[in-house]
Design an enzyme around this catalytic site. Sequence first.
Site, PDB file in Angstrom:
ATOM      1  N   GLU A   1    -114.621  70.939 -31.560  1.00 44.89           N
ATOM      2  CA  GLU A   1    -115.803  70.739 -32.373  1.00 44.89           C
ATOM      3  C   GLU A   1    -117.015  70.773 -31.451  1.00 44.89           C
ATOM      4  OE1 GLU A   1    -117.784  66.839 -34.276  1.00 44.89           O
ATOM      5  OE2 GLU A   1    -115.739  67.250 -34.959  1.00 44.89           O
ATOM      6  N   ASP A  12    -125.378  60.882 -38.965  1.00 40.06           N
ATOM      7  CA  ASP A  12    -124.938  60.500 -37.626  1.00 40.06           C
ATOM      8  C   ASP A  12    -125.592  59.199 -37.183  1.00 40.06           C
ATOM      9  OD1 ASP A  12    -123.279  62.773 -37.094  1.00 40.06           O
ATOM     10  OD2 ASP A  12    -125.116  63.945 -36.988  1.00 40.06           O
ATOM     11  N   TYR A 127    -111.634  68.034 -43.210  1.00 41.04           N
ATOM     12  CA  TYR A 127    -112.007  66.956 -42.295  1.00 41.04           C
ATOM     13  C   TYR A 127    -112.035  65.658 -43.093  1.00 41.04           C
ATOM     14  CZ  TYR A 127    -114.645  64.986 -38.329  1.00 41.04           C
ATOM     15  OH  TYR A 127    -115.059  64.259 -37.244  1.00 41.04           O
TER      16      TYR A 127
END
Length: 150
Positions: A1, A12, A127
Amino acid sequence: ELGVPFSDPMADGPTIQRAAERALANHVSLRDVLETVRLFRQTNDKTPVVLMGYLNPVHKMGYQAFAQAAAEAGVDGVLTVDSPVETIAPLHDSLKAQGIDCIFLIAPATTEERIQTIAKVAGGFVYYVSLKGVTGAASLDTEEVSRKIE
């Protein structure tokens, strides 16, 4: 990644936000990330490479131009964390035409219906986000972790 820096990494935590800020302060762009992949591919053509980031830099480049550049660089998959499955068709189709997987996120709160929708269009893998909240937001007590390891 491999992360693509973005000015507003809302999903984030502080660590990744600071990394994005440093990268942007040093003028690292999506094209630079693609060049990094291209250089990596000169010595390693086996390790899968997935770009992870936000839609805006990809949108700005143009979906077809991005997909072509990503394919030429050697990218295997792309995950744009702020692109819901319901609106991703233009990017998804451009990536698929270049043989690049479009990776999606699911979480514990994702409904079964939505999981089925994602499964129909996902490529490569899905994911699974196992923690609630932003990434990198949790801090570990290293002393406590050390005790647990012993």
